[in-house]
Design a protein around this motif. Structure first.
Motif, PDB file in Angstrom:
ATOM      1  N   GLN A 162       0.804  -1.220   0.000  1.00  0.00           N
ATOM      2  CA  GLN A 162       0.000   0.000   0.000  1.00  0.00           C
ATOM      3  C   GLN A 162       0.842   1.278   0.000  1.00  0.00           C
ATOM      4  O   GLN A 162       0.308   2.369   0.152  1.00  0.00           O
ATOM      5  N   ASP A 163       2.137   1.118  -0.214  1.00  0.00           N
ATOM      6  CA  ASP A 163       2.963   2.295  -0.462  1.00  0.00           C
ATOM      7  C   ASP A 163       2.697   2.863  -1.850  1.00  0.00           C
ATOM      8  O   ASP A 163       3.141   3.972  -2.171  1.00  0.00           O
ATOM      9  N   ARG A 164       1.957   2.080  -2.660  1.00  0.00           N
ATOM     10  CA  ARG A 164       1.475   2.574  -3.952  1.00  0.00           C
ATOM     11  C   ARG A 164      -0.037   2.438  -3.971  1.00  0.00           C
ATOM     12  O   ARG A 164      -0.639   1.852  -3.081  1.00  0.00           O
ATOM     13  N   TRP A 165      -0.677   2.955  -4.999  1.00  0.00           N
ATOM     14  CA  TRP A 165      -2.144   3.010  -5.040  1.00  0.00           C
ATOM     15  C   TRP A 165      -2.692   1.712  -5.618  1.00  0.00           C
ATOM     16  O   TRP A 165      -3.172   1.665  -6.751  1.00  0.00           O
ATOM     17  N   ASN A 166      -2.671   0.654  -4.815  1.00  0.00           N
ATOM     18  CA  ASN A 166      -3.091  -0.643  -5.336  1.00  0.00           C
ATOM     19  C   ASN A 166      -4.494  -1.041  -4.881  1.00  0.00           C
ATOM     20  O   ASN A 166      -4.891  -2.184  -4.989  1.00  0.00           O
ATOM     21  N   TRP A 167      -5.259  -0.073  -4.359  1.00  0.00           N
ATOM     22  CA  TRP A 167      -6.677  -0.291  -4.053  1.00  0.00           C
ATOM     23  C   TRP A 167      -7.417   0.948  -4.558  1.00  0.00           C
ATOM     24  O   TRP A 167      -6.913   2.066  -4.514  1.00  0.00           O
ATOM     25  N   CYS A 168      -8.628   0.754  -5.069  1.00  0.00           N
ATOM     26  CA  CYS A 168      -9.267   1.835  -5.820  1.00  0.00           C
ATOM     27  C   CYS A 168      -9.604   3.043  -4.956  1.00  0.00           C
ATOM     28  O   CYS A 168      -9.636   4.174  -5.455  1.00  0.00           O
ATOM     29  N   ASP A 169      -9.851   2.862  -3.662  1.00  0.00           N
ATOM     30  CA  ASP A 169     -10.133   3.988  -2.771  1.00  0.00           C
ATOM     31  C   ASP A 169      -9.030   5.042  -2.849  1.00  0.00           C
ATOM     32  O   ASP A 169      -9.281   6.248  -2.724  1.00  0.00           O
ATOM     33  N   ALA A 170      -7.801   4.557  -3.027  1.00  0.00           N
ATOM     34  CA  ALA A 170      -6.640   5.447  -3.025  1.00  0.00           C
ATOM     35  C   ALA A 170      -6.729   6.513  -4.099  1.00  0.00           C
ATOM     36  O   ALA A 170      -6.126   7.586  -3.968  1.00  0.00           O
ATOM     37  N   LEU A 171      -7.481   6.249  -5.156  1.00  0.00           N
ATOM     38  CA  LEU A 171      -7.550   7.192  -6.271  1.00  0.00           C
ATOM     39  C   LEU A 171      -8.376   8.431  -5.940  1.00  0.00           C
ATOM     40  O   LEU A 171      -8.330   9.417  -6.671  1.00  0.00           O
ATOM     41  N   PHE A 172      -9.118   8.381  -4.855  1.00  0.00           N
ATOM     42  CA  PHE A 172      -9.759   9.590  -4.323  1.00  0.00           C
ATOM     43  C   PHE A 172      -8.858  10.273  -3.303  1.00  0.00           C
ATOM     44  O   PHE A 172      -8.808  11.502  -3.225  1.00  0.00           O
ATOM     45  N   MET A 173      -8.152   9.476  -2.532  1.00  0.00           N
ATOM     46  CA  MET A 173      -7.436   9.988  -1.375  1.00  0.00           C
ATOM     47  C   MET A 173      -6.216  10.832  -1.737  1.00  0.00           C
ATOM     48  O   MET A 173      -5.996  11.898  -1.163  1.00  0.00           O
ATOM     49  N   SER A 174      -5.404  10.348  -2.653  1.00  0.00           N
ATOM     50  CA  SER A 174      -4.112  10.995  -2.899  1.00  0.00           C
ATOM     51  C   SER A 174      -3.994  11.762  -4.214  1.00  0.00           C
ATOM     52  O   SER A 174      -3.515  12.907  -4.199  1.00  0.00           O
ATOM     53  N   PRO A 175      -4.381  11.217  -5.368  1.00  0.00           N
ATOM     54  CA  PRO A 175      -4.130  11.919  -6.636  1.00  0.00           C
ATOM     55  C   PRO A 175      -4.623  13.364  -6.699  1.00  0.00           C
ATOM     56  O   PRO A 175      -3.905  14.223  -7.246  1.00  0.00           O
ATOM     57  N   PRO A 176      -5.812  13.704  -6.155  1.00  0.00           N
ATOM     58  CA  PRO A 176      -6.219  15.115  -6.216  1.00  0.00           C
ATOM     59  C   PRO A 176      -5.272  16.053  -5.473  1.00  0.00           C
ATOM     60  O   PRO A 176      -5.140  17.226  -5.851  1.00  0.00           O
ATOM     61  N   VAL A 177      -4.615  15.558  -4.429  1.00  0.00           N
ATOM     62  CA  VAL A 177      -3.653  16.391  -3.705  1.00  0.00           C
ATOM     63  C   VAL A 177      -2.485  16.741  -4.624  1.00  0.00           C
ATOM     64  O   VAL A 177      -2.049  17.898  -4.697  1.00  0.00           O
ATOM     65  N   TRP A 178      -2.000  15.754  -5.354  1.00  0.00           N
ATOM     66  CA  TRP A 178      -0.894  15.970  -6.288  1.00  0.00           C
ATOM     67  C   TRP A 178      -1.307  16.940  -7.390  1.00  0.00           C
ATOM     68  O   TRP A 178      -0.536  17.835  -7.775  1.00  0.00           O
ATOM     69  N   ALA A 179      -2.534  16.760  -7.912  1.00  0.00           N
ATOM     70  CA  ALA A 179      -3.006  17.635  -8.992  1.00  0.00           C
ATOM     71  C   ALA A 179      -3.160  19.078  -8.504  1.00  0.00           C
ATOM     72  O   ALA A 179      -2.796  20.033  -9.201  1.00  0.00           O
ATOM     73  N   LYS A 180      -3.704  19.236  -7.299  1.00  0.00           N
ATOM     74  CA  LYS A 180      -3.876  20.588  -6.742  1.00  0.00           C
ATOM     75  C   LYS A 180      -2.526  21.253  -6.513  1.00  0.00           C
ATOM     76  O   LYS A 180      -2.342  22.442  -6.820  1.00  0.00           O
TER      77      LYS A 180
END
Length: 375
Positions: free
Chosen positions: A159-177
């Motif tokens: 889970q140090d990478r986004w290997n569960w679909c929930d993660a795609l809400f949790m982290s990627p928008p922070v990077w994009a912002k």
């Protein structure tokens, strides 16, 4: 005469069939004031009960992902309501956490990044560097020390990478912002690379839906593939929060919009007659209980897509109003949102007297976009 009668009967039959479909196209619409009042009631109830356990939920740490998802919706409501009390509530959370991301699950874990979405939105309002710097330093570390782990679930540090679909809400928008705020594309480049890796791994091209993780690749539930409603809701809502930060016409924008449209088309087909999405998206007959966290995120995504010209209003507006009306049925007189499925990773159960903060976050996200659509 018999031929004429046959033609008349056929026309009458077709009219009846069309009429049977009309309620979906003429879903009841709320006024702006009704939407506003509902959102205010739900937001106020949640703030009043934020530090108290009950109704099936415990009190979570301020940086916990559950609260991070709440803050996403509460931030949207704070901006819409223009009442400083809501911004003050969120700012107070930031002061309490010293504007740091979570650490309970480790530096790389997506759940610990979720709260950063709120920090960066507050930074946009105030310009105070203290709201930005801890998140930026945290993500800088990850960029220069990227996880080398596999996406397979049963591997070390997976889970140090986004290997569960929930993660795609949790982290990627922070990077994009952060990329949009700083103008530094290294954050966007990292996010897109990892997002594509996750999608290549978890996205079912035939169903246009995401598996929660690879444990569900071959799993069946009552003979159907297992596509968890809230899990896909995390992805669908997360896509809107990513796309909103991207420049139209860029390759990144086109990639995420194409994915968003694929999911929208499939999710429209899977909405139930009463406006919800079943906890197991392909097994609605086995999960008849209403569920508001997945439904909230889907409704938000559809409404946002219409408001931003990505989804055709004629094709999707009825979906939005059916979803919103269904959510309204689950709000108590004092403002508690019920039928939120508890923390989990798969379809399960929900109850009218049980709630959770992430469900409220989904509701407020949806309401913000519904308000823009309402007359």
């Amino acid at each position: 005469m018999n031929l004429l009668f046959g033609k008349i009967f056929t026309i009458f039959f077709l009219i009846c069939c069309i009429s049977l479909q009309m309620p979906n196209a003429q879903a009841q619409k709320a006024s702006k004031q009704e939407v506003f009042n509902s959102m205010q009631k739900v937001a106020d109830w949640q703030i009043e009960n934020f530090w108290e356990a009950g109704h099936g939920r415990r009190v979570h740490e301020p940086t916990n992902w559950t609260n991070g998802a709440l803050y996403v919706g509460m931030m949207k409501w704070a901006n819409l309501s223009d009442d400083p009390a809501y911004t003050d509530f969120l700012t107070g959370i930031g002061e309490k956490t010293e504007w740091k991301l979570g650490s309970r699950l480790g530096r790389y874990h997506a759940d610990e990044h979720t709260v950063g979405q709120m920090y960066l939105e507050l930074y946009r309002k105030s310009g105070e560097e203290k709201m930005l710097e801890p998140t930026q330093k945290h993500l800088d570390f990850i960029i220069y020390h990227p996880a080398q782990t596999s996406l397979h679930w049963n591997t070390p540090f997976h889970q140090d990478r986004w290997n569960w679909c929930d993660a795609l809400f949790m982290s990627p928008p922070v990077w994009a912002k952060l990329s949009k705020i700083t103008g530094d594309e290294k954050y966007l480049d990292f996010m897109v690379k990892e997002y594509k890796a996750t999608t290549d791994y978890l996205f079912d091209k035939k169903e246009s839906l995401y598996y929660r993780d690879d444990n569900y690749f071959s799993a069946l539930d009552n003979g159907t593939k297992v596509f968890w409603s809230r899990g896909n809701g995390w992805v669908f809502a997360g896509l809107t929060n990513i796309i909103a930060e991207l420049e139209p016409g860029t390759s990144e924008y086109k990639y995420f919009v194409k994915l968003f449209k694929k999911m929208a088309k499939r999710l429209k087909e899977l909405q139930t007659a009463d406006g919800y999405w079943a906890m197991s998206l392909l097994g609605a007959e086995f999960y008849p209980t209403p569920e508001t966290s997945g439904t909230g995120f889907f409704t938000y995504g559809f409404a946002w897509g219409i408001n931003n010209g990505i989804l055709d209003k004629d094709d999707y507006e009825a979906v939005v109003w059916k979803g919103w009306n269904a959510l309204q049925e689950c709000v108590t007189e004092d403002g508690m949102l019920g039928y939120v499925q508890p923390i989990g990773a798969a379809p399960g159960q929900a109850w009218p007297d049980r709630t959770e903060v992430y469900g409220v976050g989904a509701y407020l996200c949806a309401g913000t976009e519904i308000y823009k659509m309402a007359q």
